[in-house]
Design an enzyme around this catalytic site. Structure first.
Site, short mmCIF file in Angstrom:
data_model
loop_
_atom_site.label_atom_id
_atom_site.label_comp_id
_atom_site.label_asym_id
_atom_site.label_seq_id
_atom_site.Cartn_x
_atom_site.Cartn_y
_atom_site.Cartn_z
N TYR A 1 -40.96 6.02 -16.87
CA TYR A 1 -41.86 6.44 -17.94
C TYR A 1 -43.11 5.57 -17.97
O TYR A 1 -43.72 5.35 -19.02
CB TYR A 1 -41.15 6.38 -19.30
CG TYR A 1 -39.89 7.23 -19.41
CD1 TYR A 1 -39.57 8.19 -18.46
CD2 TYR A 1 -39.04 7.09 -20.50
CE1 TYR A 1 -38.42 8.95 -18.56
CE2 TYR A 1 -37.89 7.86 -20.61
CZ TYR A 1 -37.58 8.78 -19.64
OH TYR A 1 -36.44 9.54 -19.77
N LYS B 1 -29.49 2.79 -9.14
CA LYS B 1 -29.18 3.79 -8.12
C LYS B 1 -29.75 3.22 -6.83
O LYS B 1 -30.61 3.83 -6.19
CB LYS B 1 -29.81 5.13 -8.52
CG LYS B 1 -29.44 6.30 -7.63
CD LYS B 1 -27.98 6.69 -7.71
CE LYS B 1 -27.68 7.76 -6.65
NZ LYS B 1 -26.23 8.03 -6.52
N ASP C 1 -24.71 7.56 -11.53
CA ASP C 1 -23.85 8.75 -11.50
C ASP C 1 -22.39 8.37 -11.80
O ASP C 1 -21.71 9.01 -12.60
CB ASP C 1 -23.97 9.52 -10.17
CG ASP C 1 -24.12 8.61 -8.95
OD1 ASP C 1 -24.06 7.37 -9.12
OD2 ASP C 1 -24.29 9.13 -7.84
N ASP D 1 -31.95 6.32 -21.11
CA ASP D 1 -32.30 7.44 -21.98
C ASP D 1 -31.22 8.51 -21.87
O ASP D 1 -30.69 9.02 -22.87
CB ASP D 1 -33.67 7.99 -21.58
CG ASP D 1 -34.19 9.04 -22.55
OD1 ASP D 1 -33.56 9.26 -23.59
OD2 ASP D 1 -35.24 9.65 -22.25
N ASP E 1 -27.75 9.47 -24.61
CA ASP E 1 -27.45 10.77 -25.24
C ASP E 1 -25.98 11.10 -25.04
O ASP E 1 -25.32 11.63 -25.93
CB ASP E 1 -28.34 11.88 -24.68
CG ASP E 1 -29.52 12.19 -25.60
OD1 ASP E 1 -30.05 11.23 -26.21
OD2 ASP E 1 -29.92 13.37 -25.71
MG MG Z 1 -33.67 10.50 -25.34
#
Ligand code: MG
Ligand code: NAI
Length: 348
Positions: A132, A182, A215, A239, A243
């Site tokens: 980001y 990763k 993963d 992020d 969730d």
């Molecule tokens: Mg989020």
């Protein structure tokens, strides 16, 4: 000493849940002064900006920022995000996004047979760069040859400070840290991340550090949540994983977060993980717990430790008693009623 809080209720359910958070904060801590700013998507409709040009200068004078949610269907999400939330996180060096994932006794996890002892994690998300970073661009726009480039940015400095923060938190908990990358498929950025983590690990011999690929981490959160304590990960990975974490703890409406500048050089920002929830906005059905809990994280950061613990305990008690829960938690209470129940649980 009093602390000055800038309140940005924002869009959709933001103002609804922030109102409940403010009730709890006022009940538990008389030493907070609040000033509210009407910034967000409605402000954008009127002015063409998500916040005024001097918005960051204004916020700079506060001790903390308490935010609801930003984003509304009438404004493209990348504009609302980059017009308010991300500039605050970046400019104020809020390099840690702290997200506790905890199943309160009385609430149900979608994981069959799992209880509060199994789901108690702390995610430390890098909050200023990574995927980001904002570096990139588009060329040949609108033509069949169009190309978009989005460049992740990883600096040794930013990786090191966020992992160090995570090690410190691990020291206060179960002395176990998982660093998520990763670095098999990604050859540069996450290899640097792993190297920095390994270097710091030798300075924190009392903390066991594990490296896990993102993963595999997603699967582990579902299959062996009890094996997870503190987790540190990049902006994008954390992020996504948080969730999933929010789902494990009973839903997005419960999830809290703190955007921290740990050195207190700039104000930190506290907000529920969820967005503006346009599908339920205005119906008084939003769960305010994520917002109230974020308020507790703010109290903690500002040094009001007792008050912070009282708010968390009041949330836990309200969930356990289960008398005033919103529909997402299987109840029929309104946002307001759940907020009132938390305030009531705060009283001795
Ligand atoms: Mg989020
Ligand atoms: P969302 O978090 O707003 O909603 C996802 C789902 O969770 C919806 O079904 C919603 O009803 C439910 N939900 C969210 N908060 C809830 C609560 N407190 N109680 C009960 N149910 C709740 O995510 P979505 O729909 O992807 O995004 C909506 C808008 O919010 C977009 O404009 C997005 O950009 C923005 N957004 C803003 C964030 C922020 O301000 N930090 C974070 C995530 C999204």
């Amino acid at each position: 000493m009093s602390k000055r809080i800038a309140v940005i209720p924002g869009d959709g359910v933001g103002p609804e849940v922030v109102a409940q958070g403010l009730k709890a904060l006022k009940a538990v801590c008389p030493k907070l002064e609040f000033e509210t700013f009407p910034w967000g998507s409605a402000y954008y409709q009127q002015t063409g900006q998500m916040m005024p040009a001097d918005g960051l200068d204004v916020l700079r004078g506060f001790d903390a920022i308490y935010l609801g949610a930003i984003g509304w269907p009438t404004v493209p999400d990348h504009i609302s995000l980059w017009g308010l939330l991300l500039p605050i996180r970046k400019r104020f060096e809020q390099y840690v996004n702290l997200r506790p994932v905890r199943l309160f006794p009385g609430s149900t996890s979608p994981l069959l047979g799992r209880g509060p002892a199994d789901i108690d994690m702390l995610f430390v998300r890098e909050n200023t760069e990574g995927e980001y970073s904002g570096a990139g661009g588009r060329v040949h726009i609108g033509t069949p040859n169009e190309v978009a480039v989005e460049v992740p940015v990883f600096s040794r400095m930013a990786i090191e400070r966020v992992i160090r923060y995570a090690f410190e938190r691990a020291r206060e908990r179960r002395h176990h840290l998982i660093s998520v990358t990763k670095s098999n498929a990604s050859r540069f950025a996450y290899v640097l991340w792993d190297e920095v983590a390994a270097g710091l690990s030798s300075q924190y011999a009392d903390v066991r550090m594990e490296r896990v690929h993102v993963d595999a981490m997603a699967a582990r959160m579902v299959l062996r949540p009890q094996s997870i304590d503190v987790v540190v990960a990049s902006n994008l990975f954390a992020d996504i994983l948080t969730d999933l974490g929010a789902a494990l703890q009973g839903g997005l409406g419960l999830a809290a977060s703190a955007n921290l500048n740990p050195e207190h050089r700039y104000p930190s920002m506290f907000e529920p993980v969820h967005g503006s929830a346009p599908d339920i906005a205005g119906t008084n059905r939003a769960n305010p717990i994520g917002a109230v809990w974020s308020g507790a994280l703010m109290l903690q950061h500002l040094g009001f430790t007792d008050a912070a613990q009282r708010v968390e305990a009041a949330i836990a008690r309200t969930v356990r008693e289960g008398k005033a829960l919103t529909p997402d938690l299987g109840g029929s209470a309104t946002t307001l009623e759940l907020g009132d129940a938390i305030v009531e649980a705060l009283l001795p």
